[in-house]
Write a protein that holds these residues in place. Sequence first.
Motif, PDB file in Angstrom:
ATOM      1  N   THR A   1       6.503 -17.815  -5.206  1.00  0.00           N
ATOM      2  CA  THR A   1       6.936 -17.594  -3.829  1.00  0.00           C
ATOM      3  C   THR A   1       7.954 -16.472  -3.754  1.00  0.00           C
ATOM      4  OG1 THR A   1       6.568 -19.938  -3.346  1.00  0.00           O
ATOM      5  CG2 THR A   1       7.927 -18.698  -1.796  1.00  0.00           C
ATOM      6  N   ARG A   2       8.885 -16.458  -4.692  1.00  0.00           N
ATOM      7  CA  ARG A   2       9.925 -15.427  -4.699  1.00  0.00           C
ATOM      8  C   ARG A   2       9.331 -14.032  -4.855  1.00  0.00           C
ATOM      9  NH1 ARG A   2      13.516 -15.523  -9.895  1.00  0.00           N
ATOM     10  NH2 ARG A   2      11.584 -14.586 -10.628  1.00  0.00           N
ATOM     11  N   ASN A   3       8.232 -13.932  -5.597  1.00  0.00           N
ATOM     12  CA  ASN A   3       7.645 -12.623  -5.869  1.00  0.00           C
ATOM     13  C   ASN A   3       6.511 -12.243  -4.928  1.00  0.00           C
ATOM     14  OD1 ASN A   3       9.349 -12.169  -8.075  1.00  0.00           O
ATOM     15  ND2 ASN A   3       7.969 -13.242  -9.478  1.00  0.00           N
ATOM     16  N   THR A   4       6.270 -13.066  -3.909  1.00  0.00           N
ATOM     17  CA  THR A   4       5.157 -12.770  -3.003  1.00  0.00           C
ATOM     18  C   THR A   4       5.569 -12.592  -1.551  1.00  0.00           C
ATOM     19  OG1 THR A   4       4.730 -15.151  -2.793  1.00  0.00           O
ATOM     20  CG2 THR A   4       3.431 -13.942  -4.414  1.00  0.00           C
ATOM     21  N   ILE A   5       6.755 -13.070  -1.163  1.00  0.00           N
ATOM     22  CA  ILE A   5       7.183 -12.945   0.227  1.00  0.00           C
ATOM     23  C   ILE A   5       8.578 -12.328   0.287  1.00  0.00           C
ATOM     24  CG2 ILE A   5       5.785 -14.916   0.978  1.00  0.00           C
ATOM     25  CD1 ILE A   5       8.307 -16.612   1.009  1.00  0.00           C
ATOM     26  N   PRO A  47       5.008  -7.615  -2.860  1.00  0.00           N
ATOM     27  CA  PRO A  47       4.384  -6.345  -3.275  1.00  0.00           C
ATOM     28  C   PRO A  47       4.321  -5.315  -2.149  1.00  0.00           C
ATOM     29  CG  PRO A  47       3.059  -8.230  -3.944  1.00  0.00           C
ATOM     30  CD  PRO A  47       4.103  -8.751  -3.022  1.00  0.00           C
ATOM     31  N   LEU A  48       4.546  -5.756  -0.924  1.00  0.00           N
ATOM     32  CA  LEU A  48       4.597  -4.814   0.197  1.00  0.00           C
ATOM     33  C   LEU A  48       5.915  -4.046   0.226  1.00  0.00           C
ATOM     34  CD1 LEU A  48       3.088  -7.117   2.980  1.00  0.00           C
ATOM     35  CD2 LEU A  48       1.955  -5.203   1.845  1.00  0.00           C
ATOM     36  N   LYS A  49       6.912  -4.559  -0.487  1.00  0.00           N
ATOM     37  CA  LYS A  49       8.236  -3.940  -0.491  1.00  0.00           C
ATOM     38  C   LYS A  49       8.632  -3.415  -1.877  1.00  0.00           C
ATOM     39  CE  LYS A  49       9.122  -5.167   3.806  1.00  0.00           C
ATOM     40  NZ  LYS A  49      10.115  -6.211   4.097  1.00  0.00           N
ATOM     41  N   VAL A  50       8.105  -4.041  -2.922  1.00  0.00           N
ATOM     42  CA  VAL A  50       8.510  -3.718  -4.294  1.00  0.00           C
ATOM     43  C   VAL A  50       7.271  -3.336  -5.112  1.00  0.00           C
ATOM     44  CG1 VAL A  50       9.615  -4.596  -6.392  1.00  0.00           C
ATOM     45  CG2 VAL A  50      10.440  -5.327  -4.151  1.00  0.00           C
ATOM     46  N   LYS A  51       7.427  -2.355  -5.966  1.00  0.00           N
ATOM     47  CA  LYS A  51       6.327  -1.931  -6.838  1.00  0.00           C
ATOM     48  C   LYS A  51       5.986  -3.049  -7.829  1.00  0.00           C
ATOM     49  CE  LYS A  51       5.056   1.872  -9.944  1.00  0.00           C
ATOM     50  NZ  LYS A  51       4.019   2.451  -9.080  1.00  0.00           N
ATOM     51  N   ARG A  52       4.708  -3.404  -7.901  1.00  0.00           N
ATOM     52  CA  ARG A  52       4.248  -4.450  -8.813  1.00  0.00           C
ATOM     53  C   ARG A  52       3.053  -3.962  -9.619  1.00  0.00           C
ATOM     54  NH1 ARG A  52       8.086  -8.445  -9.068  1.00  0.00           N
ATOM     55  NH2 ARG A  52       8.769  -9.038  -6.983  1.00  0.00           N
ATOM     56  N   GLU A  89      -1.905  -1.772  -9.413  1.00  0.00           N
ATOM     57  CA  GLU A  89      -0.530  -1.313  -9.222  1.00  0.00           C
ATOM     58  C   GLU A  89      -0.289  -1.020  -7.752  1.00  0.00           C
ATOM     59  OE1 GLU A  89       2.468   2.122 -11.080  1.00  0.00           O
ATOM     60  OE2 GLU A  89       0.397   1.922 -11.783  1.00  0.00           O
ATOM     61  N   THR A  90       0.856  -1.461  -7.239  1.00  0.00           N
ATOM     62  CA  THR A  90       1.184  -1.253  -5.829  1.00  0.00           C
ATOM     63  C   THR A  90       2.139  -0.075  -5.666  1.00  0.00           C
ATOM     64  OG1 THR A  90       3.118  -2.718  -5.808  1.00  0.00           O
ATOM     65  CG2 THR A  90       0.968  -3.742  -5.457  1.00  0.00           C
ATOM     66  N   PHE A  91       1.966   0.633  -4.549  1.00  0.00           N
ATOM     67  CA  PHE A  91       2.849   1.733  -4.171  1.00  0.00           C
ATOM     68  C   PHE A  91       3.312   1.476  -2.735  1.00  0.00           C
ATOM     69  CE2 PHE A  91       0.188   3.306  -7.534  1.00  0.00           C
ATOM     70  CZ  PHE A  91       1.032   4.073  -8.311  1.00  0.00           C
ATOM     71  N   PRO A  92       4.336   0.635  -2.577  1.00  0.00           N
ATOM     72  CA  PRO A  92       4.745   0.192  -1.239  1.00  0.00           C
ATOM     73  C   PRO A  92       5.219   1.323  -0.323  1.00  0.00           C
ATOM     74  CG  PRO A  92       6.320  -0.516  -2.919  1.00  0.00           C
ATOM     75  CD  PRO A  92       5.131   0.021  -3.635  1.00  0.00           C
ATOM     76  N   GLU A  93       5.850   2.338  -0.858  1.00  0.00           N
ATOM     77  CA  GLU A  93       6.332   3.420  -0.005  1.00  0.00           C
ATOM     78  C   GLU A  93       5.180   4.178   0.650  1.00  0.00           C
ATOM     79  OE1 GLU A  93       9.005   5.941  -2.090  1.00  0.00           O
ATOM     80  OE2 GLU A  93      10.496   4.361  -2.438  1.00  0.00           O
ATOM     81  N   GLU A  94       4.108   4.398  -0.108  1.00  0.00           N
ATOM     82  CA  GLU A  94       2.923   5.068   0.442  1.00  0.00           C
ATOM     83  C   GLU A  94       1.936   4.086   1.068  1.00  0.00           C
ATOM     84  OE1 GLU A  94       3.956   5.261  -2.677  1.00  0.00           O
ATOM     85  OE2 GLU A  94       4.397   7.352  -3.192  1.00  0.00           O
ATOM     86  N   HIS A  95       2.183   2.788   0.892  1.00  0.00           N
ATOM     87  CA  HIS A  95       1.285   1.716   1.321  1.00  0.00           C
ATOM     88  C   HIS A  95      -0.109   1.954   0.734  1.00  0.00           C
ATOM     89  CE1 HIS A  95       0.676  -1.874   3.747  1.00  0.00           C
ATOM     90  NE2 HIS A  95      -0.529  -1.419   4.018  1.00  0.00           N
TER      91      HIS A  95
END
Length: 204
Positions: free
Chosen positions: A25-29, A34-39, A121-127
């Motif tokens: 939960t801590r790492n998903t919301i 992942p919408l805010k932090v690179k994962r 891999e997520t890139f939240p800044e570029e979405h």
Amino acid sequence: METLVVFLIIFIPFGGFMWMVLRFTRNTIGENSPLKVKRIYQIDAWSYFFKFDNLFAVFFIVMGLLLFQATVTARMGADISYPALARGTLLIGTALFAGLGFVVLAIDLNHWKYVEGVVLETFPEEHELEITFGETKLRLKEGDILRVLITSNEARMRISFMTYYLASGNHFILSDKMPGVWVIHEYFKKVPIEYRKTQFPFIE
């Protein structure tokens, strides 16, 4: 002493389960999502195959084989009118019991080919998302995925895989056992999803 043993048997697994839920939960919301932090998500063979459903399948196979041996060697009582029919019925039952386990393991082996070596891999800044398939990298942004087809057995022990159709005309497939696969749907919520039910969700 017995009270302590019972306490440990009950509360250690429960505590471990709650810890995993809180960590997930801590790492998903929120701020850690992942919408805010690179994962980065990936899975190795050990983590993939040594899961509860796989261990459950192995248990089914072992129990099925033990019951099969017991049925073959057991003596039928004199009060049984049709011993051959009774033995045959038991053999079919044990075969189905073990067969369920073999099917689950066969599907897992089939799906493993579609998660082995895959990195999400997520890139939240570029979405945007980047998925690595071996030596191929696929960068995804809004509009790149046209639709998603989710194929599932819709059973209690749910097994499914997702086919992602791209604007380029290509497609790729991921098993639901791929860690972070839910992130794709979080990043691109407007993508239409179709569902298909099948009893044995093998990826062809």
